[in-house]
Structures are given as structure tokens and as C-alpha cells.
Design an enzyme around this catalytic site. Structure first.
Site, PDB file in Angstrom:
ATOM      1  N   ASP A 330      15.260  40.509  54.113  1.00 22.43           N
ATOM      2  CA  ASP A 330      15.076  39.403  53.176  1.00 22.43           C
ATOM      3  C   ASP A 330      14.180  39.796  52.020  1.00 22.43           C
ATOM      4  O   ASP A 330      14.376  39.376  50.888  1.00 22.43           O
ATOM      5  CB  ASP A 330      14.497  38.186  53.899  1.00 22.43           C
ATOM      6  CG  ASP A 330      13.158  38.507  54.578  1.00 22.43           C
ATOM      7  OD1 ASP A 330      13.025  39.618  55.109  1.00 22.43           O
ATOM      8  OD2 ASP A 330      12.262  37.656  54.578  1.00 22.43           O
ATOM      9  N   ARG A 334       6.134  41.226  52.173  1.00 21.66           N
ATOM     10  CA  ARG A 334       5.219  40.430  52.986  1.00 21.66           C
ATOM     11  C   ARG A 334       5.376  40.746  54.482  1.00 21.66           C
ATOM     12  O   ARG A 334       6.113  41.653  54.868  1.00 21.66           O
ATOM     13  CB  ARG A 334       5.424  38.947  52.712  1.00 21.66           C
ATOM     14  CG  ARG A 334       6.768  38.387  53.152  1.00 21.66           C
ATOM     15  CD  ARG A 334       6.916  36.954  52.669  1.00 21.66           C
ATOM     16  NE  ARG A 334       8.203  36.374  53.030  1.00 21.66           N
ATOM     17  CZ  ARG A 334       8.897  35.552  52.251  1.00 21.66           C
ATOM     18  NH1 ARG A 334       8.436  35.232  51.055  1.00 21.66           N
ATOM     19  NH2 ARG A 334      10.050  35.053  52.647  1.00 21.66           N
ATOM     20  N   ASP A 335       4.703  39.980  55.312  1.00 19.45           N
ATOM     21  CA  ASP A 335       4.739  40.195  56.758  1.00 19.45           C
ATOM     22  C   ASP A 335       6.019  39.590  57.354  1.00 19.45           C
ATOM     23  O   ASP A 335       5.982  38.706  58.192  1.00 19.45           O
ATOM     24  CB  ASP A 335       3.490  39.603  57.411  1.00 19.45           C
ATOM     25  CG  ASP A 335       3.264  38.137  57.037  1.00 19.45           C
ATOM     26  OD1 ASP A 335       4.041  37.592  56.211  1.00 19.45           O
ATOM     27  OD2 ASP A 335       2.307  37.533  57.561  1.00 19.45           O
ATOM     28  N   GLU A 336       7.156  40.105  56.879  1.00 15.78           N
ATOM     29  CA  GLU A 336       8.461  39.620  57.327  1.00 15.78           C
ATOM     30  C   GLU A 336       9.434  40.798  57.330  1.00 15.78           C
ATOM     31  O   GLU A 336       9.575  41.476  58.348  1.00 15.78           O
ATOM     32  CB  GLU A 336       8.938  38.474  56.437  1.00 15.78           C
ATOM     33  CG  GLU A 336      10.089  37.685  57.029  1.00 15.78           C
ATOM     34  CD  GLU A 336      10.279  36.344  56.336  1.00 15.78           C
ATOM     35  OE1 GLU A 336      11.283  35.690  56.632  1.00 15.78           O
ATOM     36  OE2 GLU A 336       9.437  35.946  55.505  1.00 15.78           O
ATOM     37  N   ASP A 343      21.143  35.456  54.168  1.00 19.58           N
ATOM     38  CA  ASP A 343      20.963  36.148  52.902  1.00 19.58           C
ATOM     39  C   ASP A 343      22.027  37.226  52.735  1.00 19.58           C
ATOM     40  O   ASP A 343      22.647  37.378  51.676  1.00 19.58           O
ATOM     41  CB  ASP A 343      19.583  36.810  52.844  1.00 19.58           C
ATOM     42  CG  ASP A 343      18.438  35.879  53.226  1.00 19.58           C
ATOM     43  OD1 ASP A 343      18.647  34.997  54.084  1.00 19.58           O
ATOM     44  OD2 ASP A 343      17.337  36.056  52.691  1.00 19.58           O
ATOM     45  N   TRP A 395      23.798  31.360  58.656  1.00 21.10           N
ATOM     46  CA  TRP A 395      23.094  32.571  59.054  1.00 21.10           C
ATOM     47  C   TRP A 395      23.832  33.217  60.228  1.00 21.10           C
ATOM     48  O   TRP A 395      24.238  34.375  60.153  1.00 21.10           O
ATOM     49  CB  TRP A 395      21.642  32.236  59.405  1.00 21.10           C
ATOM     50  CG  TRP A 395      20.775  32.196  58.194  1.00 21.10           C
ATOM     51  CD1 TRP A 395      19.881  33.147  57.781  1.00 21.10           C
ATOM     52  CD2 TRP A 395      20.741  31.175  57.192  1.00 21.10           C
ATOM     53  NE1 TRP A 395      19.294  32.770  56.593  1.00 21.10           N
ATOM     54  CE2 TRP A 395      19.804  31.573  56.206  1.00 21.10           C
ATOM     55  CE3 TRP A 395      21.398  29.972  57.021  1.00 21.10           C
ATOM     56  CZ2 TRP A 395      19.517  30.804  55.083  1.00 21.10           C
ATOM     57  CZ3 TRP A 395      21.121  29.201  55.897  1.00 21.10           C
ATOM     58  CH2 TRP A 395      20.205  29.613  54.937  1.00 21.10           C
ATOM     59  N   GLU A 597      12.939  35.103  45.119  1.00 20.72           N
ATOM     60  CA  GLU A 597      13.368  34.293  46.265  1.00 20.72           C
ATOM     61  C   GLU A 597      13.706  32.867  45.849  1.00 20.72           C
ATOM     62  O   GLU A 597      14.576  32.228  46.435  1.00 20.72           O
ATOM     63  CB  GLU A 597      12.260  34.269  47.316  1.00 20.72           C
ATOM     64  CG  GLU A 597      12.582  33.452  48.554  1.00 20.72           C
ATOM     65  CD  GLU A 597      11.488  33.502  49.597  1.00 20.72           C
ATOM     66  OE1 GLU A 597      11.747  33.101  50.743  1.00 20.72           O
ATOM     67  OE2 GLU A 597      10.373  33.947  49.275  1.00 20.72           O
ATOM     68  N   HIS A 613      13.892  39.393  46.392  1.00 22.26           N
ATOM     69  CA  HIS A 613      14.969  39.018  47.310  1.00 22.26           C
ATOM     70  C   HIS A 613      16.292  39.397  46.642  1.00 22.26           C
ATOM     71  O   HIS A 613      16.359  39.518  45.420  1.00 22.26           O
ATOM     72  CB  HIS A 613      14.962  37.513  47.560  1.00 22.26           C
ATOM     73  CG  HIS A 613      14.238  37.090  48.796  1.00 22.26           C
ATOM     74  ND1 HIS A 613      12.914  37.411  49.040  1.00 22.26           N
ATOM     75  CD2 HIS A 613      14.642  36.355  49.862  1.00 22.26           C
ATOM     76  CE1 HIS A 613      12.549  36.888  50.202  1.00 22.26           C
ATOM     77  NE2 HIS A 613      13.574  36.247  50.720  1.00 22.26           N
TER      78      HIS A 613
END
Length: 744
Positions: A330, A334-336, A343, A395, A597, A613
Site C-alpha cells: 500500500d 510508514r509502519d504498514e 489497492d 479487497w 493516498e 500510494h
């Protein structure tokens, strides 16, 4: 670090290394790194499947004493993925890093030797004190042990025995997807010093990368490099939208002269780097950024006379590169950085125009099936982690959408064969949850739109769409009984949806948002007699919003093609070429070098607000398929036969596009002259055919290579549709000239 010495009795005639690890590994033989791949063995659902790589190492071995070494890091295995520290099984950084090697060697004397990972290996902590994907890497060069991966290493007696462990994933498979590689290098375009001794490097481009440092400093000098997408008003970096991710690399110098270092086991998305601890002001060569991502081969190219659109195309491509790290992620900062499936399925067609994605998506589809639950529900994130329950509509539907896209663009039946049963399980899960023939379960809806669309109708649309795609897959694979069964099931869903949600007095579905009309229109749920009216409703809403879209992740990919298909190409162009909010051009105007995003990322707070994104970049599909006009034939997969239907719109004067299809280069470029004529060049590769819809005021004005159509031997005129003359073409190079409608 791991090492083992071994002896070979003669010269080496052939040697291959079969190697894997949990998390990352770097293989070394006799003091040299093997291969150029990054972050091996790649990200999978490790308890189900683990990849291995194969390297020809014949030239790296020799008669006599040899040494093999491996450097291990956490990676996706044990970095603690997820904004809450990650799932339990991935939340033990530094513990139980694992390495697997089978080195097969043939010598000139006919002997064969196999070197395996076993209890004869030795281990030692490395100079890497910390490495995680989110927080970065800390390296103390004073702890280096020169020659640790060579046969004449003198401190081997200080190492401890490595511990053999049992770990048996269900499947060990060779990597087939493209590897992650360093694909380029960026130098800082600008260097500032907002505070004494604090330097900020602007690389001019948001990108996925890591720093490469060159420095000469005393032993113990500590240099910290922090990363961010934006700056604060005082010129320092602002990394608040990275949330808990520290994204900081630290290097402690050994003081032996010029030192060159780069982190090995981490990456992040960034444009700016903030550096402290340097002994002197940096130059453009002190710190460069290594661009790293899955190195899928480049594919299509698109340029046009509109500079803003060309910058958008560049931003879309950088967004794609930034989110290809073994799986489609995605965001890269960041912490992802997880494999969010909604997506990816929305962006899949655009990604295919930009790069050759066949093997990348084929690998990821295996991850999706590995993550599928026994009841058929697929997940929202893949590989399954953090968000590992039953996936929500749009998704979870990547399980059906992505393999169909591979089949459409590449003609690969095998991907349908490999995924058919998984798609079927998902559709059976949908069928088991139908209420009055509608799949209405909570979903994330049309994610981060300008105007919100209700969730349940979105879920119902995707319930239909996956069922329809399964019917088409069954038909393509010759499973006629199942094709008829699922086609009938899809028709029942479409009928129920129309009956419940269509408002004939306004020609709108649900609440009349753009997405609520676009999804049923694009998926084929709207009865033929209502399609034009629904498309006109979308166009009216676009006009009422100042010729802007109001869509989120799900409506955005289809708004431009649906407008153009039903006669509103000018409205589509106004959306695509706008630089006012909300638009891709607005992002460019605000300084973006990738895709945001959110449409209003510049106005939002730090939480859930990435500047890198790819999802909204899905609009660029229409640049290739609408503006250039290179379109799939829905009845002929893999571009064996394709359609050319360019949209000559607005103030656009010329377009150039080409694409390396499975059969060769497809090209379409057009230019309109001041006298109102259109010049169209089309390349049809060998063993393919094309149908061209050529804009023209009258058939008699059309020439091909200077000849009237009737005299162009290879051109077969099919007829006239509206203001287009339709011709069929075999393989070849064609040059058309016509008079545009409304021009003299």
C-alpha cells in the site's frame, strides 16, 4: 553471520548454490557476495511456502580450501510487521534467523560434493546491531571481522557452533518472480543546513530506497540518517506520517580512511534525508540514494502534448516502483507496507501497461491462495498478517480480478488453471452469504473518496463481479457446465441489485454518487436499455462538481473509460487534465512526485496519510487505452487481436504510446494538424490483427500511406460507426490521414 570451510580436491567444472533463509540472507563465497538480488528469499506466507534462489557459483570456487558465509537479517520474517507491532509469529526481531543452503559442486576429477547447512557451521553476531523494515539499520563498523567469509580467516576459533533447527514449510519453491534489485541511484538535488550540523538532502523525487554513505571520520563517529516525505516550515524533516516507524539508519565509523556503507536489510519511501554527525558539510556524493524494488521489466510508454499529464504518468510509475517489494504494498514509508489487495486489484491494469507484471502477479496469486481460509474466504491483506480475518469485498476479490487481468493482457491460460479452484472457493463463500441474491456484507467501500458511497451496494457489486469472472474463467477453461451455473448465479445477483437499488426517476443507483453508478456500469450489471442513462447520470454529476470526479479507490479506475465509452470523452479529459482539487494534477501542482493516498493529502493530518500510494494512479490506464486508444479485445486474450480507438479530445495535439505485447511492439501515435486533419500511425505486430476506429468527418477523406482506403491493399473496411470509420488490419505499419469531424 554464519560460515563454513570446506575443501575441494580439484578444479571446479560446475557449481550451483540452492539457498534460502528466514528472514533475509546474503550469500558469500570466498570473500565475494553472490548475486545482486535484494531481500532474498522474498516475502511469502512462510509457514505455507518459502522460496529459494539458485546461483551458478562455478567461478567463485577453486581447488583447495574454500569458505562459504551468510549474513542474516530480520526482513519480513521477524521485523515486527504492522502498526501494532505485528502478528505474534512475526514479532520477535533478531530471534531464530535461519539459513538453508545446498551447494552442489562437480570437480574436474569426476568427484561430486554437497555442502549443506548442518551442525558443522559456525556463527557470530554481525556489526549490524539492529535491522527492521520500519525502524532502519544500525551498523557499528568497529565490529567488522575482515575476511570472515574467506578460508584464511584467523579468528574462526572465536565463533560459536550454529544451531540446526527444524522448520518445514508446506512448500519449498524456486523463485519465479522478478528479484528485488537496486535499479538506479539518485543524488541530492539540493542540500540545506537548517540548523548547525544538521543537513537536509532533497533527492527531488519520492522513491523507495536507502542511503549509500561515503565518509572519512575518526573511529566512533556516529552518523544518523533520518527520512521523510515532507519538510517542516523550519526546513527540518517532518516524518510524523510515518507513525511509529523511526526510518533511521545509523553508522558508527571505524576510522580507517574512506568508508562506504549502505544498509543491507531495510528500505523506505522518502524524498528527504536529514543527516547528523558528519565531520564536514556533505556534497552531492556524500550520500546518494539507492532505488530498490522488484525489478519487473519496463513495458509501455506514453507521452502527449500536455506537460501536466506527462508528469502524472511519471508520478504513477514512481508510485508503482515504490510499492513493489515482493508483493504489491500500500505504501513504502510508514509502519504498514502490507499487501493490501483492494489497492492492487484496482491498479492492476495500469501496472501492466507500465511494467511486465505477469510473473510478479503469478507469484502473488500463490500467496493469496496460501492465505485463503478453509471456508473459501480470502483475506484483505496478502500475505496474511495483521488483518488476517475474512477479507472484505473489493479487497478479497483480488483473488478473482488479478488472474483475470493476467489472462486478458498476457493470454496466460495457466494462471486461470492454477487459480480456478481458489476463485471457486471464494465465490462459493459469496454464495453461502447471499441474502435475496445479494452479497451485502460490511466492506471498506470506495476507500477515501471525495463523496462517500454506501458500503453494502459496493459489496453486492463485487459479489456479482467475482461470480461473473468465475463464469468467464470456466468458459475459457472449457468447463461449460460450471460456466453456465455461475453465469446464471451472476445474472440473479445483477437482477436483484437492479431491482433493489435502481431509481428510474433519476437514472441513478443507490444514492447517485459517481461510484454507485460506475461499478454496476463497468461490471456489466446494468440492463442494456438503462446503460446510457446511467452513464449520462455520471456525466451530469461530474459537470455539477465542476468537471471533477468524487471517487475513491474503487470508482477511480473506471470513471474515465466509462465516460468515454458512453460518449463523454471530453468530460473524461477535463478530469484527467485538471490541476484543481480533486485531481492527479492537483497533486502535481502541490509538489507531489508520486501519487497520494488521499485526494486532499495536503490538507489532512498525519494519520493514514501517505504521499506514496499507487491506487489513484489507476486513472493512467485510460491514457493508454483511451487517449492512445490501444484497447483489449474482450473476446481475444493476450492482444492477439486488439482495438485502436483513440480519443482526440480537448486541446490535446498529439499522443505517442507503445507497448511490448506478447507478440511484439504495438504502437499508436497521432497528431492533429492546423487544417483539422488527423495523422494516425499504428503498428500491428506479427501474428496479430487489429481493428481501428478512426475519427473522421467522412470516409472519402481517409488515406492510408497516401492512398484512398479502397486502394490500400492490406486494409479491410468494416463500415462506419458514428463519426468513425472502422477498418481491420493484419500485421504491419500503417499511416492514416483523415479529416476530423467538425473541421474543414
Amino acid at each position: 553471520m554464519l560460515r563454513k570451510q570446506f575443501q575441494l580436491p580439484a578444479d571446479v567444472t560446475q557449481a550451483r548454490a540452492y539457498v534460502s533463509g528466514l528472514g533475509y540472507y546474503r550469500l558469500r563465497l570466498n570473500g565475494r557476495r553472490i548475486g545482486h538480488d535484494e531481500f532474498t528469499p522474498g516475502w511469502t506466507l512462510y509457514e505455507k511456502r518459502c522460496q529459494y534462489q539458485v546461483y551458478d557459483v562455478t567461478k567463485q570456487l577453486h581447488q583447495g580450501e574454500n569458505a562459504v558465509g551468510a549474513l542474516l537479517g530480520n526482513g519480513w520474517w521477524s521485523s515486527g510487521l504492522g502498526w501494532a507491532g505485528g502478528h505474534e509469529r512475526h514479532a520477535k526481531p533478531g530471534e531464530n534467523l535461519r539459513f538453508l543452503l545446498q551447494l552442489e559442486v562437480q570437480c574436474a576429477d569426476g568427484s561430486q560434493h554437497t555442502i549443506l547447512t548442518d551442525g558443522t557451521w559456525a556463527s557470530h553476531v554481525s556489526p549490524i546491531l539492529e535491522d527492521t523494515l520500519y525502524h532502519g539499520e544500525t551498523y557499528d563498523a568497529r565490529l567488522e571481522q575482515p575476511g570472515w567469509d574467506t578460508a584464511d580467516f584467523s579468528a574462526a576459533d572465536q565463533w560459536k557452533p550454529a544451531k540446526p533447527v527444524e522448520y518445514r514449510p508446506a512448500i519449498m519453491c524456486v523463485q519465479k518472480a522478478p528479484p528485488l534489485r537496486i535499479t538506479g541511484q539518485l543524488k541530492p538535488a539540493k542540500i540545506t543546513e537548517p540548523k548547525p550540523g544538521v543537513y537536509v538532502l532533497d533527492f527531488g523525487q519520492n522513491h523507495p530506497g536507502r542511503p549509500k554513505l561515503t565518509v572519512n571520520a575518526p573511529a566512533g563517529t556516529t552518523i544518523k540518517i533520518q527520512h521523510a516525505e515532507i519538510l517542516r516550515p523550519d526546513g527540518l524533516i517532518d516524518s510524523v506520517n510515518y507513525r511509529s516507524a523511526r526510518v533511521t539508519d545509523t553508522y558508527i565509523c571505524k576510522g580507517t580512511g574512506t568508508e562506504v556503507w549502505q544498509p543491507k536489510f531495510t528500505y523506505r519511501g522518502f524524498r528527504y534525508a536529514q543527516v547528523t554527525g558528519l565531520p564536514e558539510k556533505p556534497t552531492a556524493d556524500t550520500i546518494v540514494s539507492q532505488v530498490v524494488h522488484t525489478a519487473a521489466p519496463p513495458a509501455g510508454k506514453f507521452t502527449c502534448s500536455n506537460r501536466l499529464v506527462n508528469r502524472i504518468v511519471k508520478n504513477v510509475l514512481w508510485g508503482q516502483r515504490s510499492n513493489m517489494h515482493s508483493v504489491p504494498t500500500d505504501c513504502p514509508q510508514r509502519d504498514e507496507r502490507l499487501g493490501w489487495m483492494g489497492d492492487a486489484q484496482a491498479f492492476a491494469p495500469t501496472s501492466i501497461w507500465n511494467m511486465n507484471m505477469a510473473l510478479f502477479y503469478t507469484k502473488w496469486m500463490r500467496d493469496i491462495l496460501d492465505s485463503q481460509h478453509p471456508n473459501g474466504a480470502t483475506t484483505g491483506v496478502c500475505p496474511r498478517i495483521v488483518v488476517d480475518g475474512a477479507g472484505r469485498a473489493a479487497w478479497a476479490d483480488a483473488v478473482s480480478v488479478v488472474p483475470w487481468r493476467i489472462y486478458e493482457y498476457y493470454g496466460d491460460r495457466r494462471v486461470l488453471e492454477e487459480n480456478y479452484e481458489g476463485v471457486k472457493k471464494w465465490v462459493e463463500y459469496i454464495r453461502a452469504n447471499l441474502q435475496n441474491d445479494l452479497y451485502e456484507k460490511p466492506t471498506w467501500g470506495d476507500w477515501v473518496p471525495v463523496v462517500t458511497t454506501p458500503e453494502l451496494p459496493v459489496s453486492a457489486c463485487y459479489g456479482f463481479y467475482s461470480t461473473k469472472l468465475l463464469a468467464q474463467m470456466a468458459d475459457a477453461l472449457g468447463k461449460q457446465d460450471e460456466a453456465e451455473e455461475y453465469e446464471a448465479l451472476a445474472k440473479r445477483q445483477a437482477k436483484a441489485f437492479h431491482a433493489k437499488y435502481y431509481h428510474p426517476e433519476t437514472a441513478n443507483y443507490v444514492t447517485g454518487t459517481q461510484t454507485s453508478n460506475l461499478l454496476p456500469l463497468a461490471f456489466g450489471m446494468v440492463p442494456p436499455e438503462f446503460q446510457q442513462a446511467v452513464a449520462d447520470s455520471v456525466a451530469r454529476d461530474v459537470a455539477e462538481h465542476g468537471y471533477h470526479h468524487t471517487t475513491g479507490f474503487l470508482g477511480t479506475p473506471v470513471i474515465l473509460p466509462m465516460l468515454a465509452k458512453y460518449g463523454h470523452a471530453e468530460a473524461a479529459w477535463r478530469i484527467a487534465s485538471s490541476d484543481e482539487y480533486p485531481s492527479l494534477g492537483y497533486m502535481v501542482k502541490k509538489g507531489a512526485t508520486t501519487i497520494w493516498e488521499r485526494w486532499n493529502t495536503d490538507q489532512m493530518g498525519p494519520e493514514m496519510n501517505s504521499r506514496n500510494h499507487f491506487a489513484f494512479g489507476a486513472m493512467a490506464q485510460w491514457f493508454f487505452e483511451g487517449l492512445a486508444g490501444i484497447q483489449l479485445d474482450p473476446d481475444v486474450p493476450g492482444l492477439k487481436h486488439f482495438i485502436v480507438r483513440p480519443e482526440v479530445v480537448g486541446d490535446l495535439n498529439w499522443v505517442k504510446a507503445d507497448y511490448p505485447s506478447p507478440y511484439g511492439r504495438i504502437a499508436c501515435d497521432w497528431r492533429r494538424d492546423d487544417d483539422g486533419s488527423l495523422r494516425l500511425h499504428v503498428v500491428v505486430p506479427a501474428n496479430t490483427t487489429a481493428t481501428v476506429y478512426l475519427p473522421t468527418a467522412e470516409v472519402s477523406s481517409v488515406r492510408e500511406s497516401g492512398k484512398p482506403l479502397a486502394e490500400a491493399a492490406a486494409v479491410r473496411q468494416r463500415g462506419v460507426q458514428g463519426n468513425r470509420v472502422v477498418v481491420d488490419l493484419p500485421a504491419g505499419d500503417y499511416w492514416f490521414v483523415s479529416q476530423l469531424p467538425g473541421k474543414k
